[in-house]
Write a protein that holds these residues in place. Structure first.
Motif, mmCIF file in Angstrom:
data_model
loop_
_atom_site.group_PDB
_atom_site.id
_atom_site.type_symbol
_atom_site.label_atom_id
_atom_site.label_comp_id
_atom_site.label_asym_id
_atom_site.label_seq_id
_atom_site.Cartn_x
_atom_site.Cartn_y
_atom_site.Cartn_z
ATOM 1 N N PRO A 102 16.675 60.584 -27.765
ATOM 2 C CA PRO A 102 17.608 59.490 -27.448
ATOM 3 C C PRO A 102 18.946 59.624 -28.172
ATOM 4 O O PRO A 102 19.991 59.291 -27.618
ATOM 5 N N PHE A 103 18.895 60.093 -29.415
ATOM 6 C CA PHE A 103 20.127 60.262 -30.183
ATOM 7 C C PHE A 103 21.077 61.232 -29.469
ATOM 8 O O PHE A 103 22.264 60.943 -29.269
ATOM 9 N N LEU A 104 20.537 62.379 -29.052
ATOM 10 C CA LEU A 104 21.355 63.368 -28.354
ATOM 11 C C LEU A 104 21.783 62.856 -26.982
ATOM 12 O O LEU A 104 22.894 63.143 -26.524
ATOM 13 N N ALA A 105 20.894 62.098 -26.329
ATOM 14 C CA ALA A 105 21.243 61.537 -25.023
ATOM 15 C C ALA A 105 22.396 60.556 -25.145
ATOM 16 O O ALA A 105 23.284 60.508 -24.278
ATOM 17 N N VAL A 106 22.398 59.755 -26.208
ATOM 18 C CA VAL A 106 23.499 58.813 -26.435
ATOM 19 C C VAL A 106 24.809 59.569 -26.630
ATOM 20 O O VAL A 106 25.843 59.230 -26.028
ATOM 21 N N LEU A 107 24.785 60.602 -27.463
ATOM 22 C CA LEU A 107 25.998 61.391 -27.695
ATOM 23 C C LEU A 107 26.490 62.034 -26.401
ATOM 24 O O LEU A 107 27.689 62.008 -26.095
ATOM 25 N N ALA A 108 25.545 62.612 -25.638
ATOM 26 C CA ALA A 108 25.932 63.279 -24.388
ATOM 27 C C ALA A 108 26.476 62.275 -23.382
ATOM 28 O O ALA A 108 27.421 62.574 -22.641
ATOM 29 N N ALA A 109 25.880 61.080 -23.334
ATOM 30 C CA ALA A 109 26.351 60.059 -22.391
ATOM 31 C C ALA A 109 27.778 59.634 -22.716
ATOM 32 O O ALA A 109 28.592 59.393 -21.824
ATOM 33 N N ILE A 110 28.082 59.555 -24.012
ATOM 34 C CA ILE A 110 29.430 59.155 -24.426
ATOM 35 C C ILE A 110 30.437 60.271 -24.139
ATOM 36 O O ILE A 110 31.530 60.028 -23.623
ATOM 37 N N VAL A 111 30.041 61.524 -24.453
ATOM 38 C CA VAL A 111 30.961 62.652 -24.315
ATOM 39 C C VAL A 111 31.075 63.121 -22.865
ATOM 40 O O VAL A 111 32.190 63.345 -22.354
ATOM 41 N N LEU A 112 29.937 63.277 -22.185
ATOM 42 C CA LEU A 112 29.931 63.887 -20.857
ATOM 43 C C LEU A 112 30.078 62.871 -19.720
ATOM 44 O O LEU A 112 30.692 63.168 -18.701
ATOM 45 N N LEU A 113 29.478 61.691 -19.894
ATOM 46 C CA LEU A 113 29.525 60.692 -18.825
ATOM 47 C C LEU A 113 30.592 59.635 -19.043
ATOM 48 O O LEU A 113 30.773 58.749 -18.212
#
Length: 289
Positions: A102-113
């Motif tokens: 979830p931690f990485l998903a949050v970062l990716a959602a902020i950066v990529l999405l």
């Protein structure tokens, strides 16, 4: 976050915890179990497509690319996780995976999405992840590696599993949103892709696999129904709410499984487990408010 999205994610967490409890033990059968589960999921939810509105507005090429890549990513996730369980400590692998994912998903959602969260929401996310990791580490025994200074394989493969979780979460969110794919057909296509891959991995174990299916068909059917259902609810939720919120909220299932361990299986250190669960609940309240 809308009340409906919250209900969907919490429902997904309950279903996820339920199929994990049901599949406890038989999942150690490895590829035969995964193959049987993919067959059940494809058949059960494939039959449900007409009842859920059909294939939606998504184009065929988007559906093929989305489900094809998703199926590969989910298989990689399962294989890495199972290897981690073989070479490491289950609780440590699980805690590291469910915390880092979830931690990485949050970062990716902020950066990529391009998603954004308020400071209070970020604090809630941090509380949920911290509580989940604490739940997995309660009662953990120190691991001695053969080589001094060598990193614990439980941590290594837990982190790799977390990367896999974040990757398929972000990809699936992108596919469903960008190509307007209906969640149920998307899940069926993904399960069918998994089935094709697992079929190539079974090789000469077909007799043992069919024997396993006859002995454990009830659990296989329940897994084939509940496991996709939990993720279908998540896919619906990410069409209504940011992935950065949905991904950590999914981990409520860890709390439910932990409570099952405390009150039913009588696992050790119940006070610490309940305290860690309370941290997760506190994070959820922060997100809800």
């Amino acid at each position: 976050m809308s009340p409906l999205a919250l209900v969907l994610v919490f429902s997904a967490a309950v279903v996820h915890a339920a199929w994990n409890i049901i599949a406890h033990g038989v999942s150690r059968a490895g590829i035969p179990f995964l193959w049987c589960g993919a067959v059940a999921a494809t058949v059960i939810w494939g039959a449900a497509i007409p009842l859920t509105g059909g294939f939606g507005e998504g184009e065929a090429i988007g559906f093929a690319i989305g489900t094809g890549v998703s199926g590969v990513l989910h298989v990689v996730y399962m294989l890495v996780l199972q290897h981690g369980y073989r070479v490491g400590v289950l609780s440590t692998v699980y805690a590291t995976a469910r915390g880092s994912g979830p931690f990485l998903a949050v970062l990716a959602a902020i950066v990529l999405l391009g998603e954004s969260l308020s400071p209070a929401a970020l604090a809630g996310v941090a509380a949920i992840i911290a509580g989940v990791v604490a739940l997995g580490l309660v009662g953990r025994e120190p691991v001695r590696t053969e080589r001094p200074g060598r990193m614990d394989p439980s941590i290594v493969f837990g982190l790799l599993t977390g990367v896999a979780i974040a990757t398929y979460t972000i990809w699936d969110a992108h596919a469903v949103r960008s190509w307007s794919l209906a969640p149920v057909p998307f899940m069926v296509g993904t399960a069918f892709m998994e089935l094709l891959i697992y079929s190539t991995m079974l090789r000469g174990r077909w007799t043992a696999t069919l024997r396993f299916a006859r002995l454990e068909w009830r659990r296989v059917v329940m897994f084939g129904f509940l496991s996709p259902l939990s993720y279908i609810l998540v896919l619906v939720a990410i069409t209504m709410a940011p992935v950065a919120l949905v991904a950590p909220l999914r981990e409520v299932s860890v709390v439910l499984v932990s409570l099952f361990g405390v009150f039913v299986l009588k696992e050790n250190r119940p006070g610490w487990r309940l305290a860690a669960s309370g941290v997760v609940v506190g994070g959820i309240v922060m997100l809800a408010l």
